[in-house]
Each structure stands twice: as structure tokens, then as C-alpha cells.
Design an enzyme around this catalytic site. Sequence first.
Site, PDB file in Angstrom:
ATOM      1  N   GLU A 119       0.227   3.627   1.843  1.00 24.21           N
ATOM      2  CA  GLU A 119       0.349   4.038   3.251  1.00 24.21           C
ATOM      3  C   GLU A 119       1.771   3.803   3.759  1.00 24.21           C
ATOM      4  O   GLU A 119       2.187   4.395   4.746  1.00 24.21           O
ATOM      5  CB  GLU A 119      -0.631   3.251   4.123  1.00 24.21           C
ATOM      6  N   LYS A 176       1.844  -3.302   7.274  1.00 23.36           N
ATOM      7  CA  LYS A 176       1.944  -3.559   5.831  1.00 23.36           C
ATOM      8  C   LYS A 176       3.400  -3.552   5.372  1.00 23.36           C
ATOM      9  O   LYS A 176       3.780  -4.284   4.465  1.00 23.36           O
ATOM     10  CB  LYS A 176       1.157  -2.500   5.054  1.00 23.36           C
ATOM     11  N   TYR A 218      -1.234   0.417  10.938  1.00 25.65           N
ATOM     12  CA  TYR A 218      -1.561  -0.292   9.696  1.00 25.65           C
ATOM     13  C   TYR A 218      -0.389  -0.203   8.714  1.00 25.65           C
ATOM     14  O   TYR A 218       0.037  -1.209   8.145  1.00 25.65           O
ATOM     15  CB  TYR A 218      -2.839   0.324   9.081  1.00 25.65           C
ATOM     16  N   THR A 242       0.803  -1.226   0.000  1.00 23.21           N
ATOM     17  CA  THR A 242       0.000   0.000   0.000  1.00 23.21           C
ATOM     18  C   THR A 242       0.833   1.272   0.000  1.00 23.21           C
ATOM     19  O   THR A 242       1.932   1.312   0.576  1.00 23.21           O
ATOM     20  CB  THR A 242      -0.908   0.024   1.256  1.00 23.21           C
TER      21      THR A 242
HETATM   22  P1  NAP Z   1     -11.424  -4.664   2.572  1.00 21.63           P
HETATM   23  O1  NAP Z   1     -12.630  -4.343   1.735  1.00 21.63           O
HETATM   24  O2  NAP Z   1     -11.330  -4.093   3.936  1.00 21.63           O
HETATM   25  O3  NAP Z   1     -11.308  -6.267   2.645  1.00 21.63           O
HETATM   26  C1  NAP Z   1     -10.500  -6.898   3.602  1.00 21.63           C
HETATM   27  C2  NAP Z   1     -10.732  -8.384   3.528  1.00 21.63           C
HETATM   28  O4  NAP Z   1      -9.897  -9.042   4.515  1.00 21.63           O
HETATM   29  C3  NAP Z   1     -12.170  -8.825   3.851  1.00 21.63           C
HETATM   30  O5  NAP Z   1     -12.550  -9.871   2.995  1.00 21.63           O
HETATM   31  C4  NAP Z   1     -12.053  -9.342   5.285  1.00 21.63           C
HETATM   32  O6  NAP Z   1     -13.021 -10.306   5.617  1.00 21.63           O
HETATM   33  C5  NAP Z   1     -10.675  -9.980   5.208  1.00 21.63           C
HETATM   34  N1  NAP Z   1     -10.126 -10.252   6.538  1.00 21.63           N
HETATM   35  C6  NAP Z   1     -10.008  -9.384   7.576  1.00 21.63           C
HETATM   36  N2  NAP Z   1      -9.472  -9.998   8.647  1.00 21.63           N
HETATM   37  C7  NAP Z   1      -9.256 -11.290   8.292  1.00 21.63           C
HETATM   38  C8  NAP Z   1      -8.743 -12.416   8.964  1.00 21.63           C
HETATM   39  N3  NAP Z   1      -8.316 -12.335  10.237  1.00 21.63           N
HETATM   40  N4  NAP Z   1      -8.663 -13.585   8.293  1.00 21.63           N
HETATM   41  C9  NAP Z   1      -9.091 -13.675   7.023  1.00 21.63           C
HETATM   42  N5  NAP Z   1      -9.598 -12.643   6.313  1.00 21.63           N
HETATM   43  C10 NAP Z   1      -9.675 -11.455   6.944  1.00 21.63           C
HETATM   44  O7  NAP Z   1     -10.101  -4.211   1.801  1.00 21.63           O
HETATM   45  P2  NAP Z   1      -9.875  -3.863   0.249  1.00 21.63           P
HETATM   46  O8  NAP Z   1     -10.123  -2.409   0.045  1.00 21.63           O
HETATM   47  O9  NAP Z   1     -10.560  -4.865  -0.596  1.00 21.63           O
HETATM   48  O10 NAP Z   1      -8.297  -4.044   0.129  1.00 21.63           O
HETATM   49  C11 NAP Z   1      -7.720  -5.309  -0.190  1.00 21.63           C
HETATM   50  C12 NAP Z   1      -6.286  -5.346   0.299  1.00 21.63           C
HETATM   51  O11 NAP Z   1      -5.541  -4.325  -0.345  1.00 21.63           O
HETATM   52  C13 NAP Z   1      -6.124  -5.111   1.796  1.00 21.63           C
HETATM   53  O12 NAP Z   1      -5.023  -5.882   2.216  1.00 21.63           O
HETATM   54  C14 NAP Z   1      -5.778  -3.632   1.886  1.00 21.63           C
HETATM   55  O13 NAP Z   1      -5.043  -3.378   3.054  1.00 21.63           O
HETATM   56  C15 NAP Z   1      -4.947  -3.465   0.622  1.00 21.63           C
HETATM   57  N6  NAP Z   1      -4.958  -2.152   0.025  1.00 21.63           N
HETATM   58  C16 NAP Z   1      -6.150  -1.540  -0.243  1.00 21.63           C
HETATM   59  C17 NAP Z   1      -6.145  -0.307  -0.870  1.00 21.63           C
HETATM   60  C18 NAP Z   1      -7.436   0.400  -1.201  1.00 21.63           C
HETATM   61  O14 NAP Z   1      -7.398   1.601  -1.464  1.00 21.63           O
HETATM   62  N7  NAP Z   1      -8.564  -0.295  -1.234  1.00 21.63           N
HETATM   63  C19 NAP Z   1      -4.928   0.307  -1.242  1.00 21.63           C
HETATM   64  C20 NAP Z   1      -3.741  -0.370  -0.969  1.00 21.63           C
HETATM   65  C21 NAP Z   1      -3.753  -1.612  -0.354  1.00 21.63           C
HETATM   66  P3  NAP Z   1     -14.431  -9.885   6.301  1.00 21.63           P
HETATM   67  O15 NAP Z   1     -15.252  -9.363   5.179  1.00 21.63           O
HETATM   68  O16 NAP Z   1     -14.930 -11.149   6.858  1.00 21.63           O
HETATM   69  O17 NAP Z   1     -14.106  -8.861   7.332  1.00 21.63           O
HETATM   70  N1  GDD Z   2     -12.271   7.428   6.662  1.00 19.94           N
HETATM   71  C1  GDD Z   2     -12.358   8.751   6.815  1.00 19.94           C
HETATM   72  N2  GDD Z   2     -13.438   9.290   7.440  1.00 19.94           N
HETATM   73  N3  GDD Z   2     -11.352   9.506   6.330  1.00 19.94           N
HETATM   74  C2  GDD Z   2     -11.459  10.849   6.456  1.00 19.94           C
HETATM   75  C3  GDD Z   2     -12.555  11.461   7.071  1.00 19.94           C
HETATM   76  C4  GDD Z   2     -13.595  10.651   7.596  1.00 19.94           C
HETATM   77  O1  GDD Z   2     -14.587  11.117   8.157  1.00 19.94           O
HETATM   78  N4  GDD Z   2     -12.370  12.805   7.019  1.00 19.94           N
HETATM   79  C5  GDD Z   2     -11.206  13.024   6.405  1.00 19.94           C
HETATM   80  N5  GDD Z   2     -10.641  11.846   6.064  1.00 19.94           N
HETATM   81  C6  GDD Z   2      -9.328  11.671   5.432  1.00 19.94           C
HETATM   82  C7  GDD Z   2      -8.396  10.736   6.211  1.00 19.94           C
HETATM   83  O2  GDD Z   2      -7.839  11.414   7.328  1.00 19.94           O
HETATM   84  C8  GDD Z   2      -7.393  10.412   5.100  1.00 19.94           C
HETATM   85  O3  GDD Z   2      -6.430  11.427   5.005  1.00 19.94           O
HETATM   86  C9  GDD Z   2      -8.235  10.419   3.836  1.00 19.94           C
HETATM   87  O4  GDD Z   2      -9.485  11.052   4.175  1.00 19.94           O
HETATM   88  C10 GDD Z   2      -8.539   9.024   3.262  1.00 19.94           C
HETATM   89  O5  GDD Z   2      -9.028   8.210   4.305  1.00 19.94           O
HETATM   90  P1  GDD Z   2      -9.601   6.739   4.003  1.00 19.94           P
HETATM   91  O6  GDD Z   2     -10.623   6.802   2.937  1.00 19.94           O
HETATM   92  O7  GDD Z   2      -9.999   6.163   5.320  1.00 19.94           O
HETATM   93  O8  GDD Z   2      -8.371   5.977   3.352  1.00 19.94           O
HETATM   94  P2  GDD Z   2      -6.820   5.889   3.758  1.00 19.94           P
HETATM   95  O9  GDD Z   2      -6.061   6.697   2.751  1.00 19.94           O
HETATM   96  O10 GDD Z   2      -6.603   6.188   5.183  1.00 19.94           O
HETATM   97  O11 GDD Z   2      -6.522   4.336   3.551  1.00 19.94           O
HETATM   98  C11 GDD Z   2      -6.993   3.636   2.394  1.00 19.94           C
HETATM   99  O12 GDD Z   2      -6.037   3.692   1.383  1.00 19.94           O
HETATM  100  C12 GDD Z   2      -4.788   3.039   1.687  1.00 19.94           C
HETATM  101  C13 GDD Z   2      -3.869   3.247   0.482  1.00 19.94           C
HETATM  102  O13 GDD Z   2      -3.292   4.514   0.534  1.00 19.94           O
HETATM  103  C14 GDD Z   2      -7.298   2.202   2.824  1.00 19.94           C
HETATM  104  O14 GDD Z   2      -7.948   1.536   1.769  1.00 19.94           O
HETATM  105  C15 GDD Z   2      -6.029   1.445   3.165  1.00 19.94           C
HETATM  106  O15 GDD Z   2      -6.325   0.067   3.384  1.00 19.94           O
HETATM  107  C16 GDD Z   2      -5.063   1.580   1.969  1.00 19.94           C
HETATM  108  O16 GDD Z   2      -3.864   0.891   2.238  1.00 19.94           O
END
Ligand code: NAP
Ligand code: GDD
Length: 324
Positions: free
Chosen positions: A129, A155, A151, A127
Amino acid sequence: MKNKSALVTGITGQDGAYLAKLLLDKGYAVHGLHARRSTDTLWRLRELGIANEVNLIEGDLTDLSSTIRSMEQSRADEVYNLGAQSFVGTSWGQPVLTANVTGVGALNVLEAVRIVNPKARFYQASTSEMFGLIQEAMQSETTPFYPRSPYGVAKLYAHWMTVNYRESFGLHASSGILFNHESPLRGIEFVTRKVTDAVSRIKQGQQKELRLGNIDAKRDWGFAGDYVEAMWLMLQQEVADDYVVATGQTTTVRDMCRIAFAHVGLNHEDHVVIDPKFYRPAEVEVLLGNPAKAKAKLGWTASTDLQTLITMMVDADMRRVSKE
Ligand code: NAP
Ligand code: GDD
């Protein structure tokens, strides 16, 4: 020739659902590690119409016997480790759980691959992050890391274990350093979906205000449907490697709100209220990815701009809210 088999951890999450669909469309047998919960977690697979087409194997990332058993049962050629405690905000309140699931969980999957089938190809969901307090204006594969949350630290551990297993055991193990990616299947706690859900409720008279934290934060937001394609492409390469996956554009949370509200004829300034409750102990102020390597080596580019993405999410939430 036998169809390929894939194992996806986190199959019930946003990316897991889109990736499972992509793999099914390519003819893979798709297996998912599925953590037992007391509530229904299959809604995303249902929305994509694939809940009955994937084979769910019960298990948990923190349990090595689960990851070994899922490797044995799936006979996977490709393993995508997407499972994680993925919400940054929660990671300060549950740092040990986040370390166990998001960090050591990845090691449990790597160990299962090494023990059961070291020829299987492995993808780690790394990520942006990990860049946290950014050390370069545009972050690439060579930018030094500086995580800002439990987190991000978890990661980073998983990321380096992936590199280490590639170098120590010769595993075909790749990391995708993905910047934020969103979709109508995004969890409601993440800011884009929190906004698009609230916009729909405000427009339909169910809610008056939207409480947010730091709206000056900037993110490089893309569409999850595009990003899972990059994951698959990484595992089709001859040599395993790490790639940044991003759009190369960054936007404030404030401007993302402006787009979402404007799409239904509202002004965000009339509804957004700043609430310190949503500020984080340490913030990642800005992220901006350089996807040049993914373009050059994988032939991948993001195809959905932020305006298209956010309006797609508002439209989906408008339909959901009107059906409630
Ligand atoms: P998500 O919607 O939060 O999905 C997380 C998944 O992990 C869910 O299926 C959850 O299952 C499963 N999980 C949580 N705890 C577990 C455990 N103890 N054992 C087995 N499974 C477990 O995340 P996403 O947005 O699809 O992201 C997918 C991956 O990419 C994550 O690793 C995230 O950190 C990474 N990532 C995401 C982003 C982004 O912007 N979306 C960016 C960079 C990296 P449940 O549904 O049962 O909770
Ligand atoms: N969630 C949330 N809720 N974020 C807020 C809010 C609020 O009410 N107000 C402002 N923000 C700001 C957060 O402080 C952050 O700077 C930004 O919005 C994005 O927050 P999120 O959407 O929660 O995502 P993230 O960037 O912290 O993390 C996501 O992206 C990562 C990759 O850069 C997640 O998907 C992580 O799992 C992923 O790794």
C-alpha cells in the site's frame, strides 16, 4: 542451548496466527502482545490448534509501557511487529486511530527494543500500500512510494522509523514490504474472504447477491502461510534489510470472483452487484510486486497460485457455512 524466544504483536490476526505456528514448530517460545477486547479474538489460534501454546501478554500498541513490559516479560530474541489497524477502508473514517496504532505503534515497539534489548532482531510489517499510486509497473525495493490512504501513510511512517532505527542505533531491524496475502483465516472485511464467504452462502441458499466496489482493481495475491516464512527468513540474515514479498502476478478482483464462483459451479455475473458504497475516496488501482531480491537473498518464492488459494478459501468457507 536455550530455545529462542519471540514476541509477536498482532498475534490474533491472520499473519500472527500463521507466524506463531511456524515459530512454535521451529521450537521457539512464543509470546504475543494481546489487546483486551470485549469479544473473543482467539479463534484463529484455536483453528491452528495453538491457543494454549502461546503466552499472551495483555497490552496495547499505543501504550509504550505495554510494549516495554512485553519485551521485558518475553525476553524476546526476535520481535515481529504485525499489530495494526490494517483495513484500508476504515482508515479514512479513523485516520488518527490508524496513525496511532499503525504508525506510532511501530515506534513504541522499536523504542521497547532499543530500551530493553537492542540486540533483539526486529521485523516491521510494511506493505505494498506504500506504493499506492504506482511509480513503476512492477514495484521493487527501489520504487518510490506514493501512499493513497491514511493507512498507507501511517505504514510509511513506520517503515521509515524502522530504517531510521537501523541507521541511528544499529538495530537489526528489517521491513518486509508484503503484497496482499490471504488465507482461510483472512478477516471477513477483506475482498477475497468477503467473496469466498458470499460464494459459500449463495451456494447453500443463504444469500442471493454479493455487493462489491471497484472490481477492476488489480492485486498481487499470495498465501499468508507462505509469506510468514519470508518474515522469519529476514530475521535469520546476518544483516538487516528490506524486502518485497510478492508472487509477481496480478489479477483483477473480477477475475478472482470468477475463480471463486466457478469453483462451486456458479457464474459470478449472476450474483455480483456493484455498490458505490464500497468505493474508496482514493483507490490503489494496481499492485504488482517484483520478488527478485527475496528470491536471491532469502531463497524465498511464493508456492501457492491464486487458483489454489481461492479454492482453498472457498472450501474452508463451504465447511464453515454448512456447520452454522
Ligand atoms: P489483521 O488480521 O488485521 O491483524 C491485525 C492484528 O493487530 C490483530 O491481532 C489485532 O488485534 C492487532 N491490533 C490491532 N490494534 C491493536 C492495538 N491497538 N494494540 C495491539 N494489537 C492491535 O492483519 P494481518 O492481515 O494479519 O496483517 C498483519 C500485518 O501485516 C498488519 O500490520 C498489516 O497491516 C500488515 N500487512 C498485511 C498484508 C496482508 O495482505 N494481509 C499485506 C501487507 C502488510 P485484535 O484481533 O484484537 O483486533
Ligand atoms: N474490502 C473490499 N470490499 N475491497 C473491495 C470491495 C469490497 O466490497 N470491492 C472492491 N474492492 C477492492 C478494493 O477497492 C481494493 O482495490 C481491492 O479490492 C482489495 O481490497 P482489500 O481486500 O480490502 O485489500 P487492500 O488491498 O485494500 O489492503 C490489504 O492489502 C494491503 C497490502 O497491499 C490489507 O491487508 C492491507 O492491510 C495490506 O497492507
